[in-house]
Scaffold this motif. Structure first.
Motif, PDB file in Angstrom:
ATOM      1  N   SER A   1       1.805   1.464  -3.590  1.00 42.23           N
ATOM      2  CA  SER A   1       0.632   1.817  -4.392  1.00 42.23           C
ATOM      3  C   SER A   1       0.303   3.297  -4.252  1.00 42.23           C
ATOM      4  O   SER A   1       0.042   3.990  -5.245  1.00 42.23           O
ATOM      5  CB  SER A   1      -0.569   0.962  -3.976  1.00 42.23           C
ATOM      6  OG  SER A   1      -1.696   1.282  -4.746  1.00 42.23           O
ATOM      7  N   ASN A   2       0.320   3.791  -3.015  1.00 43.68           N
ATOM      8  CA  ASN A   2       0.016   5.209  -2.795  1.00 43.68           C
ATOM      9  C   ASN A   2       1.063   6.100  -3.458  1.00 43.68           C
ATOM     10  O   ASN A   2       0.722   7.166  -3.997  1.00 43.68           O
ATOM     11  CB  ASN A   2      -0.043   5.506  -1.291  1.00 43.68           C
ATOM     12  CG  ASN A   2      -1.232   4.842  -0.622  1.00 43.68           C
ATOM     13  OD1 ASN A   2      -2.221   4.522  -1.269  1.00 43.68           O
ATOM     14  ND2 ASN A   2      -1.135   4.622   0.689  1.00 43.68           N
ATOM     15  N   TYR A   3       2.323   5.653  -3.425  1.00 42.03           N
ATOM     16  CA  TYR A   3       3.378   6.445  -4.063  1.00 42.03           C
ATOM     17  C   TYR A   3       3.185   6.489  -5.578  1.00 42.03           C
ATOM     18  O   TYR A   3       3.297   7.557  -6.202  1.00 42.03           O
ATOM     19  CB  TYR A   3       4.762   5.880  -3.726  1.00 42.03           C
ATOM     20  CG  TYR A   3       5.869   6.765  -4.236  1.00 42.03           C
ATOM     21  CD1 TYR A   3       6.226   7.915  -3.541  1.00 42.03           C
ATOM     22  CD2 TYR A   3       6.525   6.474  -5.427  1.00 42.03           C
ATOM     23  CE1 TYR A   3       7.214   8.764  -4.033  1.00 42.03           C
ATOM     24  CE2 TYR A   3       7.510   7.307  -5.915  1.00 42.03           C
ATOM     25  CZ  TYR A   3       7.852   8.452  -5.216  1.00 42.03           C
ATOM     26  OH  TYR A   3       8.816   9.294  -5.697  1.00 42.03           O
TER      27      TYR A   3
ATOM     28  N   ARG B   1      -0.689   3.792 -11.831  1.00 41.93           N
ATOM     29  CA  ARG B   1      -1.482   2.819 -11.106  1.00 41.93           C
ATOM     30  C   ARG B   1      -0.671   1.552 -10.904  1.00 41.93           C
ATOM     31  O   ARG B   1      -0.018   1.068 -11.838  1.00 41.93           O
ATOM     32  CB  ARG B   1      -2.761   2.523 -11.892  1.00 41.93           C
ATOM     33  CG  ARG B   1      -3.818   1.770 -11.131  1.00 41.93           C
ATOM     34  CD  ARG B   1      -5.070   1.629 -11.972  1.00 41.93           C
ATOM     35  NE  ARG B   1      -6.090   0.870 -11.273  1.00 41.93           N
ATOM     36  CZ  ARG B   1      -7.205   0.431 -11.854  1.00 41.93           C
ATOM     37  NH1 ARG B   1      -7.422   0.673 -13.141  1.00 41.93           N
ATOM     38  NH2 ARG B   1      -8.088  -0.257 -11.152  1.00 41.93           N
TER      39      ARG B   1
ATOM     40  N   ASP C   1       0.386   6.042  -7.157  1.00 47.76           N
ATOM     41  CA  ASP C   1      -0.795   6.892  -7.378  1.00 47.76           C
ATOM     42  C   ASP C   1      -0.415   8.367  -7.391  1.00 47.76           C
ATOM     43  O   ASP C   1      -0.904   9.146  -8.225  1.00 47.76           O
ATOM     44  CB  ASP C   1      -1.837   6.664  -6.279  1.00 47.76           C
ATOM     45  CG  ASP C   1      -2.597   5.353  -6.441  1.00 47.76           C
ATOM     46  OD1 ASP C   1      -2.481   4.724  -7.509  1.00 47.76           O
ATOM     47  OD2 ASP C   1      -3.294   4.966  -5.491  1.00 47.76           O
ATOM     48  N   SER C   2       0.456   8.761  -6.462  1.00 47.61           N
ATOM     49  CA  SER C   2       0.847  10.172  -6.363  1.00 47.61           C
ATOM     50  C   SER C   2       1.615  10.649  -7.580  1.00 47.61           C
ATOM     51  O   SER C   2       1.674  11.862  -7.850  1.00 47.61           O
ATOM     52  CB  SER C   2       1.701  10.394  -5.104  1.00 47.61           C
ATOM     53  OG  SER C   2       3.016   9.866  -5.259  1.00 47.61           O
TER      54      SER C   2
ATOM     55  N   ASN D   1       0.827  -1.213   0.000  1.00 53.10           N
ATOM     56  CA  ASN D   1       0.000   0.000   0.000  1.00 53.10           C
ATOM     57  C   ASN D   1       0.856   1.255   0.000  1.00 53.10           C
ATOM     58  O   ASN D   1       0.489   2.262  -0.628  1.00 53.10           O
ATOM     59  CB  ASN D   1      -0.945  -0.007   1.193  1.00 53.10           C
ATOM     60  CG  ASN D   1      -2.089  -0.988   1.024  1.00 53.10           C
ATOM     61  OD1 ASN D   1      -2.361  -1.450  -0.091  1.00 53.10           O
ATOM     62  ND2 ASN D   1      -2.763  -1.331   2.112  1.00 53.10           N
ATOM     63  N   GLN D   2       1.987   1.215   0.693  1.00 51.35           N
ATOM     64  CA  GLN D   2       2.915   2.349   0.628  1.00 51.35           C
ATOM     65  C   GLN D   2       3.330   2.608  -0.828  1.00 51.35           C
ATOM     66  O   GLN D   2       3.324   3.749  -1.304  1.00 51.35           O
ATOM     67  CB  GLN D   2       4.171   2.065   1.450  1.00 51.35           C
ATOM     68  CG  GLN D   2       4.041   2.207   2.946  1.00 51.35           C
ATOM     69  CD  GLN D   2       5.377   1.958   3.623  1.00 51.35           C
ATOM     70  OE1 GLN D   2       5.883   0.821   3.651  1.00 51.35           O
ATOM     71  NE2 GLN D   2       5.979   3.008   4.145  1.00 51.35           N
TER      72      GLN D   2
ATOM     73  N   SER E   1      -6.985   1.202  -5.546  1.00 51.37           N
ATOM     74  CA  SER E   1      -6.606   1.488  -6.937  1.00 51.37           C
ATOM     75  C   SER E   1      -5.793   0.365  -7.577  1.00 51.37           C
ATOM     76  O   SER E   1      -5.567   0.368  -8.792  1.00 51.37           O
ATOM     77  CB  SER E   1      -5.808   2.784  -7.007  1.00 51.37           C
ATOM     78  OG  SER E   1      -4.615   2.676  -6.238  1.00 51.37           O
TER      79      SER E   1
ATOM     80  N   ALA F   1      -4.824  -1.458  -1.198  1.00 52.36           N
ATOM     81  CA  ALA F   1      -5.292  -0.173  -1.725  1.00 52.36           C
ATOM     82  C   ALA F   1      -6.289  -0.381  -2.858  1.00 52.36           C
ATOM     83  O   ALA F   1      -6.115  -1.273  -3.703  1.00 52.36           O
ATOM     84  CB  ALA F   1      -4.109   0.653  -2.212  1.00 52.36           C
TER      85      ALA F   1
END
Length: 546
Positions: free
Chosen positions: A377-379, A386, A381-382, A374-375, A416, A414
């Motif tokens: 994935s979020n990165y 994807r 995403d930012s 998730n870390q 996404s 996550a």
């Protein structure tokens, strides 16, 4: 009486002429059907009476924004006619047209192809659709067209084709980590994918046995991580090949390949393995290790012991640094992080990992993996992309006997993320789509190209349905499509790789493109004879058994 007889004679004569005409029409229609053999099978084909004569004086007329497609068509025609076709403003000859109104009916990849008296007309809502129309047109030409000069004009039967793909994700994966393949091999694969209307090249670039992508911030990844001393000769064997193996792609070479793929309307999805399959990276930078031990690039295959020490913020920063360069290189929207076959024992034995888990309230190593995923994935995403990963990223241990699991993560993946299913009970797909995830179905029993033809014959490849039986129709749109995977542990040469890939690649192309009601294995096998002839002209080695 004579008048009546004459009338009957004329009537009979007209009837005979009518029957003859109908038989002639039927025969010509059958000839047309015999000639129109395309893989993957189009959505609909209707046949006319007659044919268009295509010669070396044919002109091309095209909408704006189709320069790439015009170049492809011009090069194709020049191969057969040894003459560059002229561009014309008149709508005759071969006409390529963009019509945005077709998007509602055919989407962004569909097209219409019409062969009639005035010419050949390909129309689509996007350049991608026009390109796929050209691939179908290409298969209407004689199989030797691109390889021998055509001494006379070609008769192309009158036909109307309307076509669009079943799935938006139609992928082929090449593992270059276990055995490196140079850029020309990759380009050749892209050529074959384009002919078969496959739109996603999944590029497995890093693993335990080799790091194949230049990362400028960390040069030792390729200085050390791209080289191994030897290679295991066969499964569970102590025998070795007896020579080193190495190779990697510079960022300049990757840009060249990406531009080539773009011209074929193929998106490239890079796979950078994490947190497992990390030995080559750890060999380059030992501080990445969970075990705290120096490693060498592995000469053996399988599920190895070490993995990235994801409880260390510096290791996570290393991985996001790598991803920064990857994201800056690859224009596609998806970054694959692998995530499969992580050995949890080093985390269980690591005080650093255990302290981190306690601090974050993570009960199991599976939870630690999902937390880390998730870390990442979020990165991603930012950065406007994807994340995608093999289905272990959902937090299910799929490697226990009989598909049973000893632990389930309490951490939730996550939203996404794209789940790439490869192993486990099919109910895991149902669970993933019900939870809102998009899924690419690459069930290994059906799609792994390193498996023998005895285990996965062509008929089984062709029969694969990415939508599992019984899946509620409301979730069908969550199945993005499928991928065919060429893992290369035991496939060291280009010739051996080609024999594993071909002809099964054509079957997977039709799995991804053709509607279920239009699939027919007998028709597919018959059309494959033409494709095989093309491959012979191209020098591609293929398996010719069942």
């Amino acid at each position: 009486m004579k008048l009546l007889t004459a009338f009957n004679y004329k009537k009979s004569h007209l009837l005979i002429l009518l029957l003859f005409s109908l038989l002639l029409f039927h025969k010509q229609a059958l000839i047309a059907q015999d000639q129109v053999q395309i893989i993957p099978q189009p959505s609909s084909i209707s046949y006319g009476n007659g044919s268009y004569e295509l010669g070396d004086k044919v002109n091309i007329q095209a909408s704006e924004d189709l320069e790439n497609e015009v170049q492809f068509l011009s090069a194709l025609l020049e191969k057969g006619f040894t003459k560059t076709p002229k561009l014309s403003k008149k709508k005759k000859g071969i006409v390529l047209t963009l019509d945005k109104a077709l998007k509602n009916e055919l989407g962004e990849e569909g097209y219409t192809l019409s062969v009639k008296k005035k010419g050949i007309f390909i129309t689509a809502s996007t350049a991608t659709g026009v390109f796929y129309g050209l691939q179908s047109f290409r298969q209407l030409l004689p199989v030797d067209f691109e390889f021998h000069k055509q001494e006379k004009a070609i008769e192309i039967p009158f036909v109307e084709i309307t076509d669009k793909p079943r799935f938006p994700w139609r992928a082929f994966m090449l593992d270059v980590s276990r055995h490196f393949q140079g850029k020309e091999v990759v380009k050749n694969i892209l050529d074959q994918m384009a002919m078969l209307k496959m739109n996603t090249f999944h590029w497995h670039l890093t693993d335990d046995q080799g790091w194949r992508i230049e990362i400028k911030k960390y040069p030792r990844l390729t200085e050390i991580g791209s080289k191994r001393k030897d290679t295991q000769l066969s499964r569970k064997s102590e025998e070795r090949v007896g020579k080193p193996h190495e190779g990697f792609y510079t960022q300049s070479e990757i840009k060249e390949i990406l531009a080539y793929a773009e011209s074929k309307h193929i998106t490239v999805v890079p796979e950078i393995e994490m947190p497992g399959h990390a030995t080559a990276a750890i060999a380059a930078y030992s501080w990445l290790s969970s075990m705290g031990l120096p490693q060498e690039v592995s000469v053996t295959f399988g599920k190895l012991d070490d993995s990235f020490n994801i409880a260390d913020p510096e290791v996570v920063s290393f991985l996001t640094d790598v991803l920064d360069e990857v994201i800056n290189l690859f224009p596609g929207q998806v970054i694959h992080i692998g995530g499969d076959e992580v050995n949890f024992k080093p985390w269980e034995d690591s005080k650093i990992a255990q302290n981190f888990m306690q601090k974050k309230g993570l009960e199991t190593p599976i939870d630690l993996q999902v937390y880390f995923t998730n870390q990442i994935s979020n990165y991603i995403d930012s950065r406007g992309k994807r994340m995608m990963g093999w289905n272990e990223i959902m937090g299910t241990d799929i490697h226990e006997d009989n598909g049973e699991t000893k632990a389930e993560a309490k951490q939730k993946l996550a939203n996404s993320a794209i789940v790439h299913f490869w192993k486990g009970d099919l109910k895991l797909i149902n669970e993933a789509v019900a939870e809102g995830y998009d899924v690419v179905n690459s069930n290994h029993w059906d799609t792994y190209l390193d498996y023998t033809y005895e285990r996965t014959p062509l008929s089984k490849s062709y029969a694969f349905n990415p939508i599992p039986e019984g899946l509620n129709e409301e979730y069908h749109s969550k199945i993005l499509g499928t991928g065919a995977q060429m893992w290369s542990e035991w496939i060291p040469t280009v010739a051996s790789m080609q024999q594993q890939v071909f002809p099964r690649l054509a079957a997977y192309a039709e799995v991804g493109w053709t509607a279920l009601e239009n699939k027919d294995f007998q028709r597919f096998e018959e059309t494959m004879q033409l494709i095989k002839q093309r491959w012979e002209f191209m020098g591609i080695r293929f398996y010719n058994g069942n």
